[in-house]
Design a protein around this motif. Structure first.
Motif, PDB file in Angstrom:
ATOM      1  N   MET A 188       1.776   6.212 -14.093  1.00 16.00           N
ATOM      2  CA  MET A 188       1.124   4.939 -13.964  1.00 16.00           C
ATOM      3  C   MET A 188       2.012   3.943 -13.217  1.00 16.00           C
ATOM      4  O   MET A 188       1.521   3.183 -12.399  1.00 16.00           O
ATOM      5  N   LEU A 189       3.308   3.946 -13.528  1.00 15.48           N
ATOM      6  CA  LEU A 189       4.212   3.037 -12.834  1.00 15.48           C
ATOM      7  C   LEU A 189       4.369   3.428 -11.369  1.00 15.48           C
ATOM      8  O   LEU A 189       4.543   2.553 -10.509  1.00 15.48           O
ATOM      9  N   ALA A 190       4.295   4.718 -11.073  1.00 20.24           N
ATOM     10  CA  ALA A 190       4.390   5.149  -9.680  1.00 20.24           C
ATOM     11  C   ALA A 190       3.191   4.658  -8.884  1.00 20.24           C
ATOM     12  O   ALA A 190       3.330   4.218  -7.737  1.00 20.24           O
ATOM     13  N   THR A 191       2.011   4.706  -9.493  1.00 25.57           N
ATOM     14  CA  THR A 191       0.807   4.214  -8.820  1.00 25.57           C
ATOM     15  C   THR A 191       0.890   2.702  -8.617  1.00 25.57           C
ATOM     16  O   THR A 191       0.523   2.196  -7.554  1.00 25.57           O
ATOM     17  N   LEU A 192       1.360   1.998  -9.623  1.00 27.20           N
ATOM     18  CA  LEU A 192       1.503   0.545  -9.510  1.00 27.20           C
ATOM     19  C   LEU A 192       2.518   0.187  -8.430  1.00 27.20           C
ATOM     20  O   LEU A 192       2.287  -0.740  -7.626  1.00 27.20           O
ATOM     21  N   ASN A 193       3.616   0.916  -8.378  1.00 23.08           N
ATOM     22  CA  ASN A 193       4.643   0.677  -7.362  1.00 23.08           C
ATOM     23  C   ASN A 193       4.083   0.932  -5.960  1.00 23.08           C
ATOM     24  O   ASN A 193       4.352   0.175  -5.026  1.00 23.08           O
ATOM     25  N   LYS A 194       3.300   1.967  -5.819  1.00 18.91           N
ATOM     26  CA  LYS A 194       2.691   2.291  -4.519  1.00 18.91           C
ATOM     27  C   LYS A 194       1.717   1.191  -4.090  1.00 18.91           C
ATOM     28  O   LYS A 194       1.686   0.791  -2.926  1.00 18.91           O
ATOM     29  N   GLN A 195       0.912   0.700  -5.041  1.00 19.22           N
ATOM     30  CA  GLN A 195      -0.036  -0.360  -4.727  1.00 19.22           C
ATOM     31  C   GLN A 195       0.676  -1.667  -4.356  1.00 19.22           C
ATOM     32  O   GLN A 195       0.243  -2.385  -3.452  1.00 19.22           O
ATOM     33  N   LEU A 196       1.767  -1.969  -5.060  1.00 24.38           N
ATOM     34  CA  LEU A 196       2.500  -3.197  -4.757  1.00 24.38           C
ATOM     35  C   LEU A 196       3.177  -3.126  -3.391  1.00 24.38           C
ATOM     36  O   LEU A 196       3.299  -4.134  -2.697  1.00 24.38           O
ATOM     37  N   ARG A 197       3.623  -1.932  -2.991  1.00 17.55           N
ATOM     38  CA  ARG A 197       4.228  -1.799  -1.656  1.00 17.55           C
ATOM     39  C   ARG A 197       3.188  -1.935  -0.548  1.00 17.55           C
ATOM     40  O   ARG A 197       3.466  -2.500   0.501  1.00 17.55           O
ATOM     41  N   SER A 198       1.982  -1.435  -0.800  1.00 23.07           N
ATOM     42  CA  SER A 198       0.959  -1.525   0.243  1.00 23.07           C
ATOM     43  C   SER A 198       0.216  -2.866   0.222  1.00 23.07           C
ATOM     44  O   SER A 198      -0.331  -3.277   1.241  1.00 23.07           O
ATOM     45  N   HIS A 199       0.190  -3.536  -0.922  1.00 24.12           N
ATOM     46  CA  HIS A 199      -0.489  -4.832  -1.041  1.00 24.12           C
ATOM     47  C   HIS A 199       0.460  -5.830  -1.723  1.00 24.12           C
ATOM     48  O   HIS A 199       0.373  -6.072  -2.930  1.00 24.12           O
ATOM     49  N   PRO A 200       1.363  -6.459  -0.988  1.00 24.04           N
ATOM     50  CA  PRO A 200       2.340  -7.362  -1.617  1.00 24.04           C
ATOM     51  C   PRO A 200       1.722  -8.636  -2.198  1.00 24.04           C
ATOM     52  O   PRO A 200       2.367  -9.332  -2.983  1.00 24.04           O
ATOM     53  N   ALA A 201       0.484  -8.932  -1.857  1.00 20.26           N
ATOM     54  CA  ALA A 201      -0.160 -10.123  -2.416  1.00 20.26           C
ATOM     55  C   ALA A 201      -0.477  -9.939  -3.903  1.00 20.26           C
ATOM     56  O   ALA A 201      -0.797 -10.917  -4.587  1.00 20.26           O
ATOM     57  N   LEU A 202      -0.393  -8.721  -4.416  1.00 20.59           N
ATOM     58  CA  LEU A 202      -0.658  -8.481  -5.828  1.00 20.59           C
ATOM     59  C   LEU A 202       0.512  -8.874  -6.727  1.00 20.59           C
ATOM     60  O   LEU A 202       0.344  -9.000  -7.935  1.00 20.59           O
ATOM     61  N   ILE A 203       1.685  -9.064  -6.158  1.00 19.94           N
ATOM     62  CA  ILE A 203       2.874  -9.374  -6.961  1.00 19.94           C
ATOM     63  C   ILE A 203       2.710 -10.685  -7.736  1.00 19.94           C
ATOM     64  O   ILE A 203       2.953 -10.712  -8.953  1.00 19.94           O
ATOM     65  N   PRO A 204       2.291 -11.799  -7.126  1.00 25.26           N
ATOM     66  CA  PRO A 204       2.106 -13.027  -7.917  1.00 25.26           C
ATOM     67  C   PRO A 204       1.007 -12.881  -8.970  1.00 25.26           C
ATOM     68  O   PRO A 204       1.117 -13.418 -10.073  1.00 25.26           O
ATOM     69  N   LEU A 205      -0.042 -12.128  -8.638  1.00 29.53           N
ATOM     70  CA  LEU A 205      -1.121 -11.921  -9.597  1.00 29.53           C
ATOM     71  C   LEU A 205      -0.611 -11.202 -10.840  1.00 29.53           C
ATOM     72  O   LEU A 205      -0.874 -11.626 -11.974  1.00 29.53           O
ATOM     73  N   LEU A 206       0.138 -10.148 -10.654  1.00 31.18           N
ATOM     74  CA  LEU A 206       0.691  -9.413 -11.794  1.00 31.18           C
ATOM     75  C   LEU A 206       1.719 -10.241 -12.556  1.00 31.18           C
ATOM     76  O   LEU A 206       1.819 -10.142 -13.780  1.00 31.18           O
ATOM     77  N   PHE A 207       2.458 -11.080 -11.838  1.00 31.12           N
ATOM     78  CA  PHE A 207       3.432 -11.955 -12.489  1.00 31.12           C
ATOM     79  C   PHE A 207       2.737 -12.936 -13.427  1.00 31.12           C
ATOM     80  O   PHE A 207       3.143 -13.105 -14.581  1.00 31.12           O
TER      81      PHE A 207
END
Length: 81
Positions: free
Chosen positions: A1-20
């Motif tokens: 699950m963390l690998a998938t999340l890491n992959k998504q965050l690398r391809s879509h950096p706009a998700l970082i503030p949302l997850l924060f």
């Protein structure tokens, strides 16, 4: 699950503030629930302390925010049970 999340965050950096902010909101809601569970009106042990509100001191602040009330000057107006 963390690998998938890491992959998504690398391809879509706009998700970082949302997850924060989602993580921060979840953490604050858990802290507030923990604060509610530790109040004097909550009885976790009904066998040894069936009425916890009868042992409250009138000088303790029970409200979340008191505007113009000094709880240290209050006196108890009722009988001891």
């Amino acid at each position: 699950m963390l690998a998938t999340l890491n992959k998504q965050l690398r391809s879509h950096p706009a998700l970082i503030p949302l997850l924060f902010f989602i993580g921060g909101g979840a953490a604050m809601s858990m802290m507030y629930l923990a604060r509610l569970g530790m109040g004097p009106h909550v009885s976790w042990d009904r066998k040894n302390n069936p009425e916890p509100w009868a042992k409250m001191d009138p000088t303790n602040q029970q409200k979340f925010y008191a505007v113009n009330l000094d709880y240290k000057t209050l006196k108890k107006n009722g009988p001891d049970f």
